[in-house]
Design an enzyme around this catalytic site. Structure first.
Site, PDB file in Angstrom:
ATOM      1  N   GLY A  59       6.010   9.762   3.264  1.00 42.06           N
ATOM      2  CA  GLY A  59       5.418  11.103   3.249  1.00 42.06           C
ATOM      3  C   GLY A  59       3.922  11.075   3.512  1.00 42.06           C
ATOM      4  O   GLY A  59       3.389  11.878   4.279  1.00 42.06           O
ATOM      5  N   CYS A  60       3.236  10.133   2.880  1.00 46.59           N
ATOM      6  CA  CYS A  60       1.781  10.044   3.043  1.00 46.59           C
ATOM      7  C   CYS A  60       1.413   9.617   4.457  1.00 46.59           C
ATOM      8  O   CYS A  60       0.408  10.066   5.011  1.00 46.59           O
ATOM      9  CB  CYS A  60       1.190   9.079   2.012  1.00 46.59           C
ATOM     10  SG  CYS A  60       1.468   9.663   0.310  1.00 46.59           S
ATOM     11  N   THR A  61       2.250   8.776   5.060  1.00 53.51           N
ATOM     12  CA  THR A  61       2.022   8.360   6.449  1.00 53.51           C
ATOM     13  C   THR A  61       2.177   9.562   7.372  1.00 53.51           C
ATOM     14  O   THR A  61       1.343   9.792   8.255  1.00 53.51           O
ATOM     15  CB  THR A  61       3.005   7.230   6.844  1.00 53.51           C
ATOM     16  OG1 THR A  61       2.724   6.102   6.009  1.00 53.51           O
ATOM     17  CG2 THR A  61       2.854   6.848   8.301  1.00 53.51           C
TER      18      THR A  61
END
Length: 164
Positions: free
Chosen positions: A46-48
């Protein structure tokens, strides 16, 4: 639980190391609008996705006068790996003691898979050129957040949808 920021609040000052260990402060950006976003961990799916979305839209955001800063509890070394692996163009800052995350209301209790846990609350705070909070968005989704932000800020390119 840290207090959430509201529009009109002064943005809490910060000075944190970036992926290269160089200190970056909000004061360095005085007179510019800054999108400060908080995410749980570099190199996670998700953060990527979120970091890549910000990078993909950096030209549009910068053209509208916005700088983008991502802050997580990760150490600078991990941020450097994240930046290199994903070719990120945004500024990534390290807040391992979570002081800035807390000051911005982006650390505290949250629901994760139905359980209440303490951790990073995925959040985005838009700081105006005057250093005051323009928008404070909490519990945002990683996917689609940047596109929604661009729509909400009315920065979408003329001509509607972009092609691939």
């Amino acid at each position: 639980m840290s207090e959430r920021l509201q529009p009109g609040d002064p943005a809490p000052a910060f000075s944190l190391p970036d992926a290269d260990g160089k200190r970056v402060s909000l004061a360095d950006r005085a007179g510019r609008k800054v999108i400060v976003y908080f995410y749980p961990a570099a190199l996670t799916p998700g953060c990527t996705k979120q970091a890549c979305d910000f990078t993909d839209n950096l030209e549009l955001l910068a053209g509208a006068g916005y700088d983008v800063i991502g802050i997580s509890p990760d150490k600078p070394e991990k941020l450097a790996k994240f930046r290199e692996k994903e070719s990120l163009g945004i500024t990534l800052l390290s807040d391992p003691d979570k002081a800035v995350l807390s000051a911005y209301g982006a650390f505290g209790e949250k629901k994760l898979y139905g359980k209440t846990v303490t951790g990073v609350i995925r959040s985005t705070v838009i700081v105006g050129a005057d250093g005051k909070v323009e928008r404070a968005l909490y519990n945002v989704k990683a996917t689609g957040h940047v596109a929604k932000l661009i729509r909400d800020l009315e920065l979408a390119p003329a001509g509607g949808e972009q092609g691939d």
